[in-house]
Design a protein around this motif. Structure first.
Motif, PDB file in Angstrom:
ATOM      1  N   PHE A  80       1.134  -1.263  -0.006  1.00 13.87           N
ATOM      2  CA  PHE A  80       0.343   0.104   0.079  1.00 13.87           C
ATOM      3  C   PHE A  80       0.921   1.209  -0.219  1.00 13.87           C
ATOM      4  CE2 PHE A  80      -1.929  -3.303   2.555  1.00 13.87           C
ATOM      5  CZ  PHE A  80      -3.241  -3.634   1.460  1.00 13.87           C
ATOM      6  N   GLY A  81       2.461   1.100   0.069  1.00 17.66           N
ATOM      7  CA  GLY A  81       3.143   2.362  -0.240  1.00 17.66           C
ATOM      8  C   GLY A  81       2.864   2.816   1.422  1.00 17.66           C
ATOM      9  N   GLY A  82       2.718   1.552   2.551  1.00 19.42           N
ATOM     10  CA  GLY A  82       2.702   2.795   3.478  1.00 19.42           C
ATOM     11  C   GLY A  82       3.786   2.099   4.337  1.00 19.42           C
ATOM     12  N   THR A  83       5.133   1.958   3.453  1.00 17.76           N
ATOM     13  CA  THR A  83       6.379   1.687   4.537  1.00 17.76           C
ATOM     14  C   THR A  83       6.796   2.306   5.343  1.00 17.76           C
ATOM     15  OG1 THR A  83       7.843   2.579   3.137  1.00 17.76           O
ATOM     16  CG2 THR A  83       7.260   0.113   3.119  1.00 17.76           C
ATOM     17  N   SER A  84       6.625   3.457   5.741  1.00 19.77           N
ATOM     18  CA  SER A  84       7.233   4.956   6.523  1.00 19.77           C
ATOM     19  C   SER A  84       6.737   4.201   7.145  1.00 19.77           C
ATOM     20  CB  SER A  84       6.859   6.166   5.794  1.00 19.77           C
ATOM     21  OG  SER A  84       5.615   6.826   5.667  1.00 19.77           O
ATOM     22  N   ALA A  85       4.754   3.902   8.002  1.00 22.15           N
ATOM     23  CA  ALA A  85       4.347   3.783   9.548  1.00 22.15           C
ATOM     24  C   ALA A  85       5.158   2.548   9.995  1.00 22.15           C
ATOM     25  CB  ALA A  85       3.041   4.023   8.941  1.00 22.15           C
ATOM     26  N   SER A  86       5.195   1.845   9.516  1.00 24.39           N
ATOM     27  CA  SER A  86       6.055   0.618   9.570  1.00 24.39           C
ATOM     28  C   SER A  86       6.598   0.670  11.648  1.00 24.39           C
ATOM     29  CB  SER A  86       7.638   0.112   8.896  1.00 24.39           C
ATOM     30  OG  SER A  86       6.899  -0.164   7.229  1.00 24.39           O
ATOM     31  N   GLY A  87       7.469   1.671  11.244  1.00 25.06           N
ATOM     32  CA  GLY A  87       7.550   1.574  13.115  1.00 25.06           C
ATOM     33  C   GLY A  87       6.927   2.206  14.107  1.00 25.06           C
ATOM     34  N   MET A  88       5.912   3.054  13.411  1.00 32.57           N
ATOM     35  CA  MET A  88       4.260   2.957  14.541  1.00 32.57           C
ATOM     36  C   MET A  88       3.743   2.299  14.909  1.00 32.57           C
ATOM     37  SD  MET A  88       0.790   5.517  12.587  1.00 32.57           S
ATOM     38  CE  MET A  88       0.641   3.789  11.761  1.00 32.57           C
ATOM     39  N   VAL A  89       3.616   1.202  13.717  1.00 32.99           N
ATOM     40  CA  VAL A  89       2.708  -0.087  13.665  1.00 32.99           C
ATOM     41  C   VAL A  89       3.356  -1.092  14.554  1.00 32.99           C
ATOM     42  CG1 VAL A  89       1.145  -1.985  12.412  1.00 32.99           C
ATOM     43  CG2 VAL A  89       1.512   0.276  11.076  1.00 32.99           C
ATOM     44  N   VAL A  90       4.608  -1.327  14.201  1.00 28.52           N
ATOM     45  CA  VAL A  90       5.248  -1.895  15.236  1.00 28.52           C
ATOM     46  C   VAL A  90       5.435  -1.854  17.302  1.00 28.52           C
ATOM     47  CG1 VAL A  90       8.051  -2.729  16.070  1.00 28.52           C
ATOM     48  CG2 VAL A  90       7.181  -2.553  13.710  1.00 28.52           C
TER      49      VAL A  90
END
Length: 258
Positions: A80-90
């Motif tokens: 979905f092109g949202g790899t920048s939110a990976s840290g937040m989801v983790v």
């Protein structure tokens, strides 16, 4: 089929009886807390045993949980092109669910079984009976310090687990997968709420899990038959009952807190 029905009822009846006996044992433990203050050295020793001695497995497992979680989330969010939110989801996943639950399961497997086996062996070798003959309250000297130690150690171990999981996620996400370091931390700090995620997710859940696991471990040790086979069965029951109680209590707490 008719022969199985009485057996099923007996299992349910025995399970309910065990739950009721465990609840009464909890009241006994709480009543013995003031008397256990005379044995602060024993409480400190148990805190070292169940807390500090569990740090290695908590830190290693927390690190790898964060690394695996980042790998999985990066693959899914890249669609979905949202790899920048990976840290937040983790961070949200670790603080709200994985941190308290996995820490409690590891704590039950390492410290809970050790407490049950230790008390069970004291029962099997008549050490508890000897304490009663010497006018030493075994609940205040043996059970309550271990219960309090588990109650104190669980939140601390959960904080260590969460810190190592975040570090593992940062290690994989920023160092390996190339996520911008500033984006990783800014998204995380913007979305993580102290009350919802830290207080409710980490502290309250870990306190509840620590109380449940410590109570089950001490109860199983105190009520085990004084044989080697009984101690083995009690240790197994501690792991099984603690795991079920942790997951069931996690659902209840999540429904009320979140």
């Amino acid at each position: 089929m008719n022969a199985r029905a009485p057996q099923s009822r007996n299992v349910v009846t025995q399970s309910l009886a065990q739950i009721g006996a465990c609840g009464l044992f909890l009241l006994t433990l709480l009543a013995a807390v003031p008397r256990s203050f005379r044995y602060l050295r024993e409480t400190t020793r148990q805190l070292w045993f169940v807390g500090a001695m569990s740090l290695t497995i908590i830190m290693v497992c927390g690190l790898f949980v964060g690394m695996v979680l980042m790998l999985q989330l990066y693959h899914v969010l890249s669609i979905f092109g949202g790899t920048s939110a990976s840290g937040m989801v983790v961070a949200l996943s670790v603080y709200r669910e994985l941190g308290p639950v996995v820490t409690a399961l590891l704590f039950a497997g390492r410290a809970g079984t050790a407490v049950t086996a230790e008390i069970g062996l004291m029962r099997a070798t008549d050490q508890i009976s000897a304490m009663e003959m010497m006018a030493v309250d075994p609940v205040a000297y043996v059970a309550t310090p271990r219960f309090l130690a588990g109650l104190i150690a669980m939140p601390l171990l959960c904080c260590v687990f969460c810190a190592m999981a975040i570090f593992g996620g940062h290690l994989v996400g920023v160092t390996w997968l190339g996520i911008d370091n500033g984006t990783f931390w800014s998204n995380m700090t913007a979305q993580v709420d102290v009350h919802t995620d830290i207080v409710n997710g980490v502290l309250l859940k870990s306190l509840a899990f620590g109380a449940v696991v410590s109570l089950i471990a001490v109860f199983q040790g105190f009520t085990t038959p004084p044989t080697s086979e009984g101690v083995a069965y009690a240790t197994t029951r501690t792991v099984v009952a603690s795991s079920i109680a942790i997951l069931a209590l996690d659902f209840v707490l999540t429904a009320f807190l979140m």
